[in-house]
Write an enzyme that holds these catalytic residues in place. Structure first.
Site, PDB file in Angstrom:
ATOM      1  N   ALA A  65      48.006  45.929  26.227  1.00 42.68           N
ATOM      2  CA  ALA A  65      47.390  47.126  25.656  1.00 42.68           C
ATOM      3  C   ALA A  65      48.320  47.649  24.571  1.00 42.68           C
ATOM      4  O   ALA A  65      49.532  47.413  24.613  1.00 42.68           O
ATOM      5  CB  ALA A  65      47.200  48.171  26.743  1.00 42.68           C
ATOM      6  N   GLY A 110      47.534  43.960  29.548  1.00 48.02           N
ATOM      7  CA  GLY A 110      46.071  43.933  29.390  1.00 48.02           C
ATOM      8  C   GLY A 110      45.567  42.573  28.934  1.00 48.02           C
ATOM      9  O   GLY A 110      44.418  42.210  29.219  1.00 48.02           O
ATOM     10  N   GLU A 113      45.358  40.677  32.039  1.00 46.44           N
ATOM     11  CA  GLU A 113      44.216  41.212  32.800  1.00 46.44           C
ATOM     12  C   GLU A 113      42.889  40.745  32.201  1.00 46.44           C
ATOM     13  O   GLU A 113      41.922  40.520  32.930  1.00 46.44           O
ATOM     14  CB  GLU A 113      44.291  42.744  32.844  1.00 46.44           C
ATOM     15  CG  GLU A 113      45.427  43.251  33.731  1.00 46.44           C
ATOM     16  CD  GLU A 113      45.675  44.741  33.592  1.00 46.44           C
ATOM     17  OE1 GLU A 113      45.878  45.205  32.446  1.00 46.44           O
ATOM     18  OE2 GLU A 113      45.657  45.447  34.609  1.00 46.44           O
ATOM     19  N   GLU A 133      54.045  45.933  32.647  1.00 48.40           N
ATOM     20  CA  GLU A 133      53.824  47.386  32.659  1.00 48.40           C
ATOM     21  C   GLU A 133      54.924  48.140  33.396  1.00 48.40           C
ATOM     22  O   GLU A 133      55.309  49.250  33.023  1.00 48.40           O
ATOM     23  CB  GLU A 133      52.465  47.713  33.309  1.00 48.40           C
ATOM     24  CG  GLU A 133      51.264  47.411  32.433  1.00 48.40           C
ATOM     25  CD  GLU A 133      50.744  45.983  32.570  1.00 48.40           C
ATOM     26  OE1 GLU A 133      51.480  45.121  33.101  1.00 48.40           O
ATOM     27  OE2 GLU A 133      49.605  45.740  32.127  1.00 48.40           O
TER      28      GLU A 133
END
Ligand code: COA
Length: 259
Positions: A65, A110, A113, A133
């Site tokens: 992200a 992300g 993910e 993260e």
């Protein structure tokens, strides 16, 4: 539809969605997630698309992200966000067609993910996976703590989530995070070869088989078996089932119409 942060190409029934923010290693901001969501809806509705490939190109899948977008956010900002990542991931995961992630380079946070909402992951030899993260003082919040343990088991998932370290493609294969590892210069060829294989299969059967696996994973075994049975029964109402079995008996390849 016009896209700015992804490239959408449809060829011979295979839609390829390529993340396209190379200057930030394909970091995923809200615009990317919104465009991925729109593309997923479009591909799901397009009868000419039978299989979807998601990739970031040969160098990097996605480095997570977009940290610059999150750095100054407050808890209330995050809490009240409509979370475009969740919408995009839901639409990709529930797309009634096979989705293959073709992963080269970093698939982090992300990005990792995103690979988890695909049905199948093919890694290039240069791929690296990680959920860093924890090193930023947060946790994987787009499904990582839920989908990863379901895929590779809680012990291995916790090691990746707690440590935040990267693993290489071969290790990802060993722990079951990816289906196969291929030479980097053959990644797209291999992904397309697999996609083509799925293109020739019964369209409605593929749709229901995906649903049976995904929905079944949310249920206990008894409920899952009942759901599978309903899907199985329903397929006998399709022309695809008649064609598939007739073609077998007539010793010719089946031509499925998705009806
Ligand atoms: N969000 C925003 N920008 C990112 C990014 C991210 N997740 N990952 C990389 N970038 C940007 C960098 O800021 C840099 O921009 P700049 O050229 O304007 O400085 C550019 O992409 C290239 O990254 P850089 O760090 O210089 O490349 P590298 O090869 O030295 O390192 C990584 C690659 C992937 C190891 C490193 O970029 C990294 O750790 N990224 C963050 C990974 C992460 O924590 N993801 C989870 C986010 S929740």
């Amino acid at each position: 539809m016009e896209y700015k942060t992804i490239i959408v190409r449809i060829e011979e029934g295979i839609a390829t969605l390529t993340l396209n923010r190379p200057e930030v290693l394909n970091a995923l901001n809200d615009q990317v997630f919104n465009e991925l969501a729109d593309a997923a809806s479009e591909m799901a509705a397009d009868p000419t698309v039978r299989v979807v490939i998601i990739t970031g190109g040969e160098k990097v899948f996605a480095a997570g992200a977009d940290i610059s977008q999150m750095a100054t956010a407050s808890a209330v900002d995050v809490m009240t966000s409509d979370k475009p990542s969740h919408r995009a991931f839901h639409l990709i995961e529930t797309m009634p067609k096979p989705v293959i992630a073709a992963i080269a380079g970093y698939a982090l946070g992300g990005g990792c993910e995103l690979t988890l909402v695909a049905d199948i992951r093919i890694a290039a030899e240069n791929a690296q996976f990680g959920l860093p993260e924890i090193k930023l003082g947060i946790l994987p919040g787009a499904g990582g703590t839920q989908r990863l343990p379901r895929l590779i088991g809680p012990g291995r998932a916790k090691e990746l989530i707690f440590g935040g370290d990267f693993i290489k493609a071969e290790e990802a294969l060993r722990i079951g995070l990816v289906n196969k590892v291929v030479p980097t210069n053959q990644l797209f060829e291999e992904a397309k070869k697999m996609a083509k294989r799925f293109c020739d299969r019964g369209t409605v059967a593929l749709r229901l088989a995906k649903s049976a696996v995904n929905e079944g994973l949310r249920m206990d075994l008894e409920a899952g078996l009942q759901y599978e049975d309903k899907c199985f029964n329903l397929l006998f109402a399709t022309e695809d089932q008649k064609e598939g079995m007739r073609a077998f008996l007539e010793k010719r390849p089946a031509k499925f119409q998705g009806r």
